[in-house]
Design an enzyme around this catalytic site. Sequence first.
Site: not given
Length: 232
Positions: A73, A75-77, A79
């Site tokens: 997403a 706001q992916s942790n 990524a």
Amino acid sequence: MQIGAVKRVRLGELPTPLQEMANLEKVLGGPRLFIKRDDLTGLGTGGNKLRKLEYALAEAMELGATAVVTTGAVQSNHAQLTTAAANRLGMKTFLILKGDKPHQPSGNLFLDRLLGVEEIRYVAVPSDSGKEEFESLLQNEVDRLMAELRKRGEVPYYIPNGCKAIHGALGYAGCVYEIVGQLRAMNLAPNYIVTACGTSGTQTGLVLGSILYGQGEIKVLGMSVSEKRDKL
């Protein structure tokens, strides 16, 4: 902790602390409760993905990868932590994020840029598409980017959102090994381990760890953060 001959690259400050939640115990009137502080893994903003990435990126290095591609997403942790880990190991990171490109990067998206992400692409979610249709669109973009990188002379390695199930299982089996050892030092043994569950990699690893290090007597409870009850 090393499991068999599976390669692992050390990225985290492990073992992470195990802290007792004394105030919550008082409110609930027992039982004894502990929290495993995997937010303190020591890279990026921490979190559960690092244990998995230690195995995923070891495989990438073994294959001679020069670039890592992953999804998540906006706001992916996952990524953000993949970017931090790949940067430490000298690999470029390319992100394909689900959603529209924001006007101003913030939160994890800002950190992705700060940590040196090479490129970010966005795949908008069509309002009339189902989950399977959107996942197909996302995979098409992954395939397109991987092909482009090969043409540029890179050796790309793809990490699916949340990492491969096997890497999640290995990473969190190791976490159970830590928990059992930390509680044993207090003359205690865990009855339950409770975790958030998205792609199921973490929970799978905890179940494996229960079998390997808890004689299967540790019950693992997963709390879904991605699917509603009627879809489980």
